[in-house]
Enzyme design. Sequence first.
Site, short mmCIF file in Angstrom:
data_model
loop_
_atom_site.label_atom_id
_atom_site.label_comp_id
_atom_site.label_asym_id
_atom_site.label_seq_id
_atom_site.Cartn_x
_atom_site.Cartn_y
_atom_site.Cartn_z
N ILE A 12 9.72 86.24 -15.97
CA ILE A 12 9.17 86.97 -14.99
C ILE A 12 8.18 86.22 -14.59
CG2 ILE A 12 8.16 89.24 -14.27
CD1 ILE A 12 9.46 90.41 -17.02
N GLU A 51 11.68 84.41 -23.75
CA GLU A 51 11.26 84.69 -25.06
C GLU A 51 10.26 85.42 -25.40
OE1 GLU A 51 11.36 81.97 -23.11
OE2 GLU A 51 11.31 80.25 -24.47
#
Length: 130
Positions: free
Chosen positions: A43, A55
């Site tokens: 993001i 992750e």
Amino acid sequence: MTDRELVNIAKDAMEKAYAPYSHFKVGAALLAKDGRVFKGCNIENASYGATNCAERTAIFKAVSEGCREFEKIAIVAGSGDYASPCGICRQVLFEFMPDGKVILDSKEKGMVTFSVQELLPFGFRGEDIK
Ligand code: THU
């Protein structure tokens, strides 16, 4: 859950990536010890430093749902080549799954697996602060 199944879930997670700046889409799928799977994508942010990697999105989603014990995580990139976890992600992986494993996939080179300890040798941990 096989490594291949987890990689396929990571590919699905990648569809949600928000990467308008780098155009480098990443997806992650995190298998918890209780069998739950948490998906994550990168993001990005106009202030680049505020970007969150796939992750970490998966791990933070899990921890915020009360899940803290993980077995393995699969990470894939839209480029088709390996997406090796950045240093900050390695530190976060080390915090929550120091005995876990990381599965990376490349279209041409196939799957590779590393232990978190291999990716962050002599990592800094909570016990060091006590
Ligand atoms: N990125 C991840 O999400 N995970 C990785 O393992 C490597 C890098 C993201 C961060 C940023 O949105 C983009 O990839 C380019 O660095």
